[in-house]
Design a protein around this motif. Structure first.
Motif, mmCIF file in Angstrom:
data_model
loop_
_atom_site.group_PDB
_atom_site.id
_atom_site.type_symbol
_atom_site.label_atom_id
_atom_site.label_comp_id
_atom_site.label_asym_id
_atom_site.label_seq_id
_atom_site.Cartn_x
_atom_site.Cartn_y
_atom_site.Cartn_z
ATOM 1 N N THR A 64 0.819 -1.215 0.000
ATOM 2 C CA THR A 64 0.000 0.000 0.000
ATOM 3 C C THR A 64 0.852 1.264 0.000
ATOM 4 O O THR A 64 2.008 1.259 0.418
ATOM 5 N N ALA A 65 0.255 2.329 -0.490
ATOM 6 C CA ALA A 65 0.882 3.647 -0.500
ATOM 7 C C ALA A 65 -0.207 4.683 -0.286
ATOM 8 O O ALA A 65 -1.393 4.396 -0.467
ATOM 9 N N SER A 66 0.167 5.868 0.082
ATOM 10 C CA SER A 66 -0.778 6.972 0.173
ATOM 11 C C SER A 66 -0.995 7.544 -1.223
ATOM 12 O O SER A 66 -0.082 7.559 -2.039
ATOM 13 N N VAL A 67 -2.211 8.017 -1.496
ATOM 14 C CA VAL A 67 -2.497 8.598 -2.795
ATOM 15 C C VAL A 67 -3.383 9.827 -2.617
ATOM 16 O O VAL A 67 -4.259 9.858 -1.748
ATOM 17 N N VAL A 68 -3.107 10.848 -3.415
ATOM 18 C CA VAL A 68 -3.922 12.059 -3.465
ATOM 19 C C VAL A 68 -4.320 12.256 -4.924
ATOM 20 O O VAL A 68 -3.471 12.180 -5.819
ATOM 21 N N THR A 70 -6.480 14.855 -7.550
ATOM 22 C CA THR A 70 -7.040 16.206 -7.614
ATOM 23 C C THR A 70 -7.604 16.483 -9.006
ATOM 24 O O THR A 70 -7.299 15.784 -9.969
ATOM 25 N N GLY A 71 -8.423 17.516 -9.103
ATOM 26 C CA GLY A 71 -9.037 17.888 -10.372
ATOM 27 C C GLY A 71 -10.479 17.430 -10.412
ATOM 28 O O GLY A 71 -11.230 17.649 -9.459
ATOM 29 N N ALA A 72 -10.875 16.758 -11.498
ATOM 30 C CA ALA A 72 -12.252 16.279 -11.630
ATOM 31 C C ALA A 72 -12.589 15.259 -10.546
ATOM 32 O O ALA A 72 -13.752 15.067 -10.204
ATOM 33 N N VAL A 73 -11.578 14.585 -10.012
ATOM 34 C CA VAL A 73 -11.724 13.725 -8.830
ATOM 35 C C VAL A 73 -10.897 14.373 -7.733
ATOM 36 O O VAL A 73 -9.689 14.506 -7.868
ATOM 37 N N GLY A 74 -11.529 14.804 -6.665
ATOM 38 C CA GLY A 74 -10.821 15.377 -5.528
ATOM 39 C C GLY A 74 -10.963 14.437 -4.355
ATOM 40 O O GLY A 74 -12.001 14.416 -3.700
ATOM 41 N N ASP A 75 -9.957 13.613 -4.118
ATOM 42 C CA ASP A 75 -10.099 12.583 -3.090
ATOM 43 C C ASP A 75 -8.710 12.119 -2.653
ATOM 44 O O ASP A 75 -7.687 12.548 -3.199
ATOM 45 N N TYR A 76 -8.673 11.219 -1.687
ATOM 46 C CA TYR A 76 -7.415 10.727 -1.135
ATOM 47 C C TYR A 76 -7.670 9.372 -0.513
ATOM 48 O O TYR A 76 -8.816 8.980 -0.267
ATOM 49 N N GLY A 77 -6.608 8.648 -0.250
ATOM 50 C CA GLY A 77 -6.746 7.336 0.380
ATOM 51 C C GLY A 77 -5.498 6.519 0.191
ATOM 52 O O GLY A 77 -4.387 7.020 0.347
ATOM 53 N N GLN A 78 -5.698 5.235 -0.173
ATOM 54 C CA GLN A 78 -4.577 4.321 -0.354
ATOM 55 C C GLN A 78 -4.568 3.760 -1.766
ATOM 56 O O GLN A 78 -5.615 3.510 -2.358
ATOM 57 N N ALA A 79 -3.374 3.557 -2.294
ATOM 58 C CA ALA A 79 -3.174 2.832 -3.542
ATOM 59 C C ALA A 79 -2.658 1.450 -3.156
ATOM 60 O O ALA A 79 -1.707 1.342 -2.387
ATOM 61 N N VAL A 80 -3.313 0.403 -3.655
ATOM 62 C CA VAL A 80 -2.978 -0.968 -3.262
ATOM 63 C C VAL A 80 -2.712 -1.806 -4.507
ATOM 64 O O VAL A 80 -3.532 -1.821 -5.434
ATOM 65 N N HIS A 92 3.503 -6.718 -7.460
ATOM 66 C CA HIS A 92 3.208 -5.359 -7.934
ATOM 67 C C HIS A 92 3.169 -5.256 -9.452
ATOM 68 O O HIS A 92 3.581 -4.251 -10.013
ATOM 69 N N ASN A 93 2.681 -6.277 -10.154
ATOM 70 C CA ASN A 93 2.780 -6.252 -11.617
ATOM 71 C C ASN A 93 1.446 -6.421 -12.339
ATOM 72 O O ASN A 93 1.422 -6.823 -13.498
ATOM 73 N N SER A 94 0.333 -6.097 -11.682
ATOM 74 C CA SER A 94 -0.957 -6.294 -12.334
ATOM 75 C C SER A 94 -1.790 -5.012 -12.357
ATOM 76 O O SER A 94 -1.847 -4.319 -13.355
ATOM 77 N N GLN A 95 -2.438 -4.701 -11.241
ATOM 78 C CA GLN A 95 -3.306 -3.528 -11.171
ATOM 79 C C GLN A 95 -3.019 -2.718 -9.916
ATOM 80 O O GLN A 95 -2.497 -3.233 -8.933
ATOM 81 N N LEU A 96 -3.388 -1.448 -9.984
ATOM 82 C CA LEU A 96 -3.276 -0.558 -8.839
ATOM 83 C C LEU A 96 -4.676 -0.102 -8.481
ATOM 84 O O LEU A 96 -5.355 0.543 -9.277
ATOM 85 N N SER A 97 -5.145 -0.492 -7.298
ATOM 86 C CA SER A 97 -6.476 -0.116 -6.838
ATOM 87 C C SER A 97 -6.382 1.159 -6.014
ATOM 88 O O SER A 97 -5.656 1.212 -5.015
ATOM 89 N N LEU A 98 -7.069 2.203 -6.462
ATOM 90 C CA LEU A 98 -7.113 3.455 -5.711
ATOM 91 C C LEU A 98 -8.327 3.401 -4.799
ATOM 92 O O LEU A 98 -9.464 3.549 -5.241
ATOM 93 N N LYS A 99 -8.093 3.133 -3.523
ATOM 94 C CA LYS A 99 -9.161 3.016 -2.527
ATOM 95 C C LYS A 99 -9.291 4.361 -1.829
ATOM 96 O O LYS A 99 -8.560 4.651 -0.889
ATOM 97 N N LEU A 100 -10.219 5.156 -2.329
ATOM 98 C CA LEU A 100 -10.361 6.542 -1.897
ATOM 99 C C LEU A 100 -11.501 6.676 -0.904
ATOM 100 O O LEU A 100 -12.261 5.732 -0.672
ATOM 101 N N SER A 101 -11.655 7.846 -0.315
ATOM 102 C CA SER A 101 -12.650 8.025 0.740
ATOM 103 C C SER A 101 -14.088 7.978 0.229
ATOM 104 O O SER A 101 -15.004 7.730 0.995
#
Length: 199
Positions: A64-68, A70-80, A92-101
């Protein structure tokens, strides 16, 4: 998300934070949001193609990592880092899931990871005396169709993302700089922008 090739297959480098720069960005976002706390802010601007910027950062080899965003999507959370079935992808070689608030969506990062691994194999370390280096690759990645949940249900589009790594590995007379050296500190930043369709 990004596996670092080495003599030791258990060693991986994934997106980690561009420490000072990203912490500064995160601080600015926090300050800006606290000033506007009284006004409601939608997680996603509805309808049409809109520009979105994302920054993902961490400082370890975990999934996991932190993600921010911005723009048309304004949100934050974790990238998994995940497989298509949603389970954790330790390679770490398939998909990145942005799990936002306000929901989630996935990016197809397989080709980006492959390009990063190839660059690491040929370009790192760039200085064998200090056993340190910088590697960066850029690729277009698509939003995985049907992956949106919550406020991002039905999202589509693509991003052009750059993965940039700076790392210092252990080096001594007893342990010369080789591909199998343990890293002492690393910073990997994934950043870029794209156009998404919402609603």
């Amino acid at each position: 998300m990004f596996e670092k090739p080495s003599g030791d297959p258990s060693r991986r480098a994934r997106f980690a934070g561009a420490a000072a720069a990203v912490v500064a960005v995160g601080g600015l976002v926090a300050v800006g949001c606290s000033a506007a706390a009284a006004a409601p802010h939608p997680a996603a601007a509805a309808h049409g193609d809109r520009t979105v910027r994302m920054v993902a950062y961490a400082n370890n080899d975990g999934p996991t990592a932190s993600v921010v965003v911005t723009g048309a999507v304004g949100d934050y959370g974790q990238a998994v880092s995940v497989y298509p079935d949603g389970s954790i992808d330790p390679e770490h070689n398939s998909q990145l899931s942005l799990k936002l608030s306000h929901g989630s969506f996935r990016l197809d990062t397989g080709a980006l990871d492959k390009a990063f691994v190839a660059a690491m194999a040929s370009e790192f370390p760039s200085d064998k005396t200090t056993c340190s280096g910088h590697v960066a690759v850029t690729q277009r990645v698509s939003v995985v169709p049907g992956s949106g949940t919550g406020a991002y249900r039905g999202i589509g589009g693509a991003f052009t993302l750059t993965v940039a790594l700076d790392e210092v590995d252990a080096v001594s007379a007893a342990q010369p700089c080789t591909g199998g050296a343990a890293f002492l500190s690393q910073v990997i930043l994934i950043s870029g922008q794209g156009s998404v369709s919402l609603g």
